[in-house]
Scaffold this motif. Structure first.
Motif, PDB file in Angstrom:
ATOM      1  N   ILE A 133      46.200   4.990 -72.186  1.00  0.00           N
ATOM      2  CA  ILE A 133      45.116   4.916 -73.173  1.00  0.00           C
ATOM      3  C   ILE A 133      45.454   5.953 -74.231  1.00  0.00           C
ATOM      4  O   ILE A 133      45.477   7.155 -73.960  1.00  0.00           O
ATOM      5  N   ILE A 134      45.745   5.478 -75.434  1.00  0.00           N
ATOM      6  CA  ILE A 134      46.280   6.346 -76.487  1.00  0.00           C
ATOM      7  C   ILE A 134      45.416   6.254 -77.740  1.00  0.00           C
ATOM      8  O   ILE A 134      45.117   5.155 -78.217  1.00  0.00           O
ATOM      9  N   THR A 135      45.041   7.405 -78.255  1.00  0.00           N
ATOM     10  CA  THR A 135      44.274   7.477 -79.490  1.00  0.00           C
ATOM     11  C   THR A 135      45.205   7.867 -80.629  1.00  0.00           C
ATOM     12  O   THR A 135      45.860   8.917 -80.573  1.00  0.00           O
ATOM     13  N   VAL A 136      45.293   7.008 -81.635  1.00  0.00           N
ATOM     14  CA  VAL A 136      46.097   7.281 -82.823  1.00  0.00           C
ATOM     15  C   VAL A 136      45.177   7.864 -83.880  1.00  0.00           C
ATOM     16  O   VAL A 136      44.173   7.246 -84.247  1.00  0.00           O
ATOM     17  N   LYS A 137      45.529   9.041 -84.398  1.00  0.00           N
ATOM     18  CA  LYS A 137      44.727   9.688 -85.436  1.00  0.00           C
ATOM     19  C   LYS A 137      45.444   9.613 -86.779  1.00  0.00           C
ATOM     20  O   LYS A 137      46.605   9.227 -86.850  1.00  0.00           O
ATOM     21  N   ASN A 138      44.732   9.978 -87.835  1.00  0.00           N
ATOM     22  CA  ASN A 138      45.286   9.838 -89.194  1.00  0.00           C
ATOM     23  C   ASN A 138      45.791   8.420 -89.434  1.00  0.00           C
ATOM     24  O   ASN A 138      46.869   8.205 -89.983  1.00  0.00           O
ATOM     25  N   PHE A 139      44.976   7.461 -88.994  1.00  0.00           N
ATOM     26  CA  PHE A 139      45.333   6.038 -89.107  1.00  0.00           C
ATOM     27  C   PHE A 139      44.919   5.549 -90.501  1.00  0.00           C
ATOM     28  O   PHE A 139      43.889   4.923 -90.688  1.00  0.00           O
ATOM     29  N   GLU A 140      45.764   5.887 -91.498  1.00  0.00           N
ATOM     30  CA  GLU A 140      45.416   5.641 -92.888  1.00  0.00           C
ATOM     31  C   GLU A 140      45.424   4.159 -93.231  1.00  0.00           C
ATOM     32  O   GLU A 140      46.041   3.338 -92.554  1.00  0.00           O
ATOM     33  N   LYS A 141      44.774   3.863 -94.336  1.00  0.00           N
ATOM     34  CA  LYS A 141      44.635   2.479 -94.792  1.00  0.00           C
ATOM     35  C   LYS A 141      45.992   1.827 -95.012  1.00  0.00           C
ATOM     36  O   LYS A 141      46.209   0.672 -94.657  1.00  0.00           O
ATOM     37  N   ASN A 142      46.943   2.581 -95.585  1.00  0.00           N
ATOM     38  CA  ASN A 142      48.257   2.000 -95.880  1.00  0.00           C
ATOM     39  C   ASN A 142      49.076   1.720 -94.627  1.00  0.00           C
ATOM     40  O   ASN A 142      50.109   1.070 -94.671  1.00  0.00           O
ATOM     41  N   MET A 143      48.625   2.219 -93.485  1.00  0.00           N
ATOM     42  CA  MET A 143      49.328   2.000 -92.220  1.00  0.00           C
ATOM     43  C   MET A 143      48.809   0.766 -91.483  1.00  0.00           C
ATOM     44  O   MET A 143      49.527   0.177 -90.675  1.00  0.00           O
ATOM     45  N   ARG A 144      47.590   0.373 -91.758  1.00  0.00           N
ATOM     46  CA  ARG A 144      46.936  -0.658 -90.950  1.00  0.00           C
ATOM     47  C   ARG A 144      47.610  -2.021 -91.053  1.00  0.00           C
ATOM     48  O   ARG A 144      47.802  -2.697 -90.051  1.00  0.00           O
ATOM     49  N   GLU A 145      47.957  -2.431 -92.262  1.00  0.00           N
ATOM     50  CA  GLU A 145      48.586  -3.751 -92.433  1.00  0.00           C
ATOM     51  C   GLU A 145      49.879  -3.838 -91.631  1.00  0.00           C
ATOM     52  O   GLU A 145      50.132  -4.822 -90.938  1.00  0.00           O
ATOM     53  N   ARG A 146      50.689  -2.787 -91.716  1.00  0.00           N
ATOM     54  CA  ARG A 146      51.943  -2.738 -90.966  1.00  0.00           C
ATOM     55  C   ARG A 146      51.680  -2.758 -89.462  1.00  0.00           C
ATOM     56  O   ARG A 146      52.366  -3.443 -88.708  1.00  0.00           O
ATOM     57  N   PHE A 147      50.673  -1.999 -89.022  1.00  0.00           N
ATOM     58  CA  PHE A 147      50.338  -1.925 -87.606  1.00  0.00           C
ATOM     59  C   PHE A 147      49.978  -3.303 -87.048  1.00  0.00           C
ATOM     60  O   PHE A 147      50.521  -3.726 -86.016  1.00  0.00           O
ATOM     61  N   TYR A 148      49.082  -4.014 -87.720  1.00  0.00           N
ATOM     62  CA  TYR A 148      48.637  -5.310 -87.200  1.00  0.00           C
ATOM     63  C   TYR A 148      49.751  -6.356 -87.267  1.00  0.00           C
ATOM     64  O   TYR A 148      49.874  -7.215 -86.381  1.00  0.00           O
ATOM     65  N   LYS A 149      50.600  -6.256 -88.269  1.00  0.00           N
ATOM     66  CA  LYS A 149      51.751  -7.162 -88.364  1.00  0.00           C
ATOM     67  C   LYS A 149      52.715  -6.920 -87.201  1.00  0.00           C
ATOM     68  O   LYS A 149      53.164  -7.856 -86.534  1.00  0.00           O
ATOM     69  N   ASN A 150      53.007  -5.658 -86.948  1.00  0.00           N
ATOM     70  CA  ASN A 150      53.934  -5.325 -85.860  1.00  0.00           C
ATOM     71  C   ASN A 150      53.324  -5.605 -84.493  1.00  0.00           C
ATOM     72  O   ASN A 150      54.040  -5.932 -83.534  1.00  0.00           O
ATOM     73  N   LEU A 151      52.013  -5.493 -84.392  1.00  0.00           N
ATOM     74  CA  LEU A 151      51.328  -5.814 -83.137  1.00  0.00           C
ATOM     75  C   LEU A 151      51.543  -7.281 -82.777  1.00  0.00           C
ATOM     76  O   LEU A 151      51.751  -7.626 -81.602  1.00  0.00           O
ATOM     77  N   GLU A 152      51.521  -8.160 -83.767  1.00  0.00           N
ATOM     78  CA  GLU A 152      51.771  -9.589 -83.518  1.00  0.00           C
ATOM     79  C   GLU A 152      53.203  -9.826 -83.080  1.00  0.00           C
ATOM     80  O   GLU A 152      53.472 -10.693 -82.234  1.00  0.00           O
ATOM     81  N   VAL A 153      54.153  -9.062 -83.647  1.00  0.00           N
ATOM     82  CA  VAL A 153      55.558  -9.164 -83.218  1.00  0.00           C
ATOM     83  C   VAL A 153      55.679  -8.800 -81.740  1.00  0.00           C
ATOM     84  O   VAL A 153      56.335  -9.501 -80.963  1.00  0.00           O
ATOM     85  N   VAL A 154      55.024  -7.711 -81.336  1.00  0.00           N
ATOM     86  CA  VAL A 154      55.079  -7.256 -79.950  1.00  0.00           C
ATOM     87  C   VAL A 154      54.455  -8.292 -79.018  1.00  0.00           C
ATOM     88  O   VAL A 154      54.984  -8.564 -77.928  1.00  0.00           O
ATOM     89  N   LYS A 155      53.350  -8.881 -79.419  1.00  0.00           N
ATOM     90  CA  LYS A 155      52.701  -9.892 -78.582  1.00  0.00           C
ATOM     91  C   LYS A 155      53.598 -11.117 -78.393  1.00  0.00           C
ATOM     92  O   LYS A 155      53.606 -11.737 -77.325  1.00  0.00           O
ATOM     93  N   SER A 156      54.378 -11.453 -79.405  1.00  0.00           N
ATOM     94  CA  SER A 156      55.247 -12.637 -79.335  1.00  0.00           C
ATOM     95  C   SER A 156      56.588 -12.347 -78.668  1.00  0.00           C
ATOM     96  O   SER A 156      57.098 -13.167 -77.900  1.00  0.00           O
ATOM     97  N   TYR A 157      57.182 -11.170 -78.988  1.00  0.00           N
ATOM     98  CA  TYR A 157      58.563 -10.905 -78.596  1.00  0.00           C
ATOM     99  C   TYR A 157      58.750  -9.634 -77.765  1.00  0.00           C
ATOM    100  O   TYR A 157      59.885  -9.260 -77.456  1.00  0.00           O
ATOM    101  N   GLY A 158      57.655  -8.948 -77.395  1.00  0.00           N
ATOM    102  CA  GLY A 158      57.817  -7.672 -76.725  1.00  0.00           C
ATOM    103  C   GLY A 158      58.416  -6.654 -77.675  1.00  0.00           C
ATOM    104  O   GLY A 158      58.363  -6.809 -78.897  1.00  0.00           O
ATOM    105  N   PHE A 159      59.043  -5.602 -77.123  1.00  0.00           N
ATOM    106  CA  PHE A 159      59.709  -4.610 -77.970  1.00  0.00           C
ATOM    107  C   PHE A 159      60.958  -4.104 -77.263  1.00  0.00           C
ATOM    108  O   PHE A 159      61.075  -4.193 -76.031  1.00  0.00           O
ATOM    109  N   PRO A 160      61.939  -3.587 -78.019  1.00  0.00           N
ATOM    110  CA  PRO A 160      63.188  -3.115 -77.406  1.00  0.00           C
ATOM    111  C   PRO A 160      62.916  -1.984 -76.425  1.00  0.00           C
ATOM    112  O   PRO A 160      62.157  -1.064 -76.718  1.00  0.00           O
TER     113      PRO A 160
END
Length: 389
Positions: A133-160
């Motif tokens: 259970i991890i809390t990410v702080k300083n989660f700025e607006k410019n980071m959110r789009e990238r985060f949700y995009k990469n989250l979909e990649v992880v859900k589809s393909y996992g991660f290295p």
């Protein structure tokens, strides 16, 4: 490090719970003990347990090393021939003392709780996985789009399935691996690298001055090592004073670095990718799309390839290329050095799929994640991709 501006600001931001393979019973050869700790490494907690409870370190079984800067729960086994019960310890005025309780969110310490008995001694890897259970702080607006995009990649393909920075605790400067000195028989260079990395030091060889300078920050076994040099021990004999689990970390660090390089090169050869900063100015490459995920999901990459030769032609070429780049010699494989066998072969999955991955909470400046990973996989490797830091 940019990642740690987002996570691990406080121990409660990074919570790890080991998922055990053993279930406590009413009888058994070993106590099954829960170790809960905060701001303490697993090895440090075990050394304190060994010293204060008079239990030899080799008699304490554990399945994995948990983060220091976190609140973690893991399990130990202790033979029933020793006395153990619920106890808590805190660091007070630089000394470990027994206390009634520990405030894990604010204090440095750990507690032991006997849950029952088991028949099996826990060894490294004897766990189902870890829950985070991890809390990410300083989660700025410019980071959110990238985060949700990469989250979909992880859900589809996992991660290295790269080794995370915890694996490289013995690397004090870029590419300066203690094992590389050991493989060449240079124990003096190995010790210098261990204490100083690639930094130059004008009093190397003046062991009394070295001891006086470093001793306030050293572990007891490191002090013993320098005392051995003061008594006239050779560098090789002094090196063997280090506990075997510490010596083995030098091997793990170098082999893990090479393995990460195999995977990084493989991803860059086959898939669209993004490079993300890692420690020591190294980079990790993450795929953004995979066309053969069923194949990649099953792919296992060897540590050296001398025992488990890859069938995948691209991977085979990459392993050869990386080993040539870092001047790896075949005679180093399975070599006995410094009282341990090094450069052994084995297999590790190329990718990992997190389970139970979900967002628990989010605000304008924070987001809290929950997920589980199999043994040997690193939450920080996942977070580096999600946050691209």
């Amino acid at each position: 490090m940019k990642l740690y501006n987002k996570i691990k600001r406080e121990p409660k931001d990074f919570i790890v719970e080991e998922i055990p393979i053993l279930e406590p019973k009413e009888e058994g050869k070993y106590y099954f003990v829960k170790l809960k700790k905060s701001n303490v490494s697993t090895l440090e907690a075990l050394r304190v347990i060994s010293r204060l409870l008079k239990i030899p370190l080799k008699e304490v079984g554990f399945a994995g090393l948990k983060d220091r800067y976190a609140i973690t729960e893991q399990y130990l086994t202790v033979p029933i021939t020793y006395q153990i019960e619920r106890k808590c310890f805190k660091l007070i005025n630089n000394r470990w003392k027994e206390v009634n309780s520990v405030n894990f969110e604010k204090e440095m310490g750990f507690c032991l709780e006997v849950l029952g008995y088991v028949e099996k001694f826990l060894s490294l890897g004897d766990l189902k996985g870890n829950r985070f259970i991890i809390t990410v702080k300083n989660f700025e607006k410019n980071m959110r789009e990238r985060f949700y995009k990469n989250l979909e990649v992880v859900k589809s393909y996992g991660f290295p399935n790269y080794f995370g920075e915890q694996r490289f605790g013995s690397v004090k400067s870029r590419d300066d691996f203690v094992l590389r000195y050991l493989l060449k028989g240079d124990f003096d260079g190995a010790l210098r690298s261990y204490f100083f990395g690639k930094s130059s030091v004008d009093y190397w060889g003046d062991w009394r001055r070295l001891y006086k300078t470093l001793s306030p920050a050293l572990e007891e076994y490191e002090k013993d090592l320098i005392r051995g040099l003061m008594r006239g021990l050779t560098a090789e004999k002094a090196f063997r004073i280090l506990p075997k689990n510490v010596r083995l970390m030098f091997n793990f660090a170098f082999q893990s670095f090479l393995w990460n390089e195999y995977l990084r090169e493989y991803i860059e050869a086959k898939y669209p990718f993004e490079r993300v900063p890692f420690i020591n100015n190294w980079k990790l490459s993450y795929y953004t799309q995979v066309y053969d995920i069923d194949y990649l999901r099953k792919l296992e990459i060897p540590y050296t390839g001398h025992q488990f030769s890859p069938v995948d032609k691209t991977l085979k070429k990459i392993i050869k290329k990386v080993q040539q780049k870092y001047e790896i010699k075949k005679e180093w494989f399975d070599k006995e050095v410094g009282g341990m066998r090094v450069m052994t072969d084995g297999l590790r999955k190329a990718v990992v799929f997190p389970e139970e991955l979900k967002i628990l909470e989010k605000t304008k400046r924070t987001i809290k994640l929950k997920f589980s990973l199999p043994p040997g996989s690193y939450a920080t490797v996942l977070l580096r991709f999600l946050l691209k830091v």
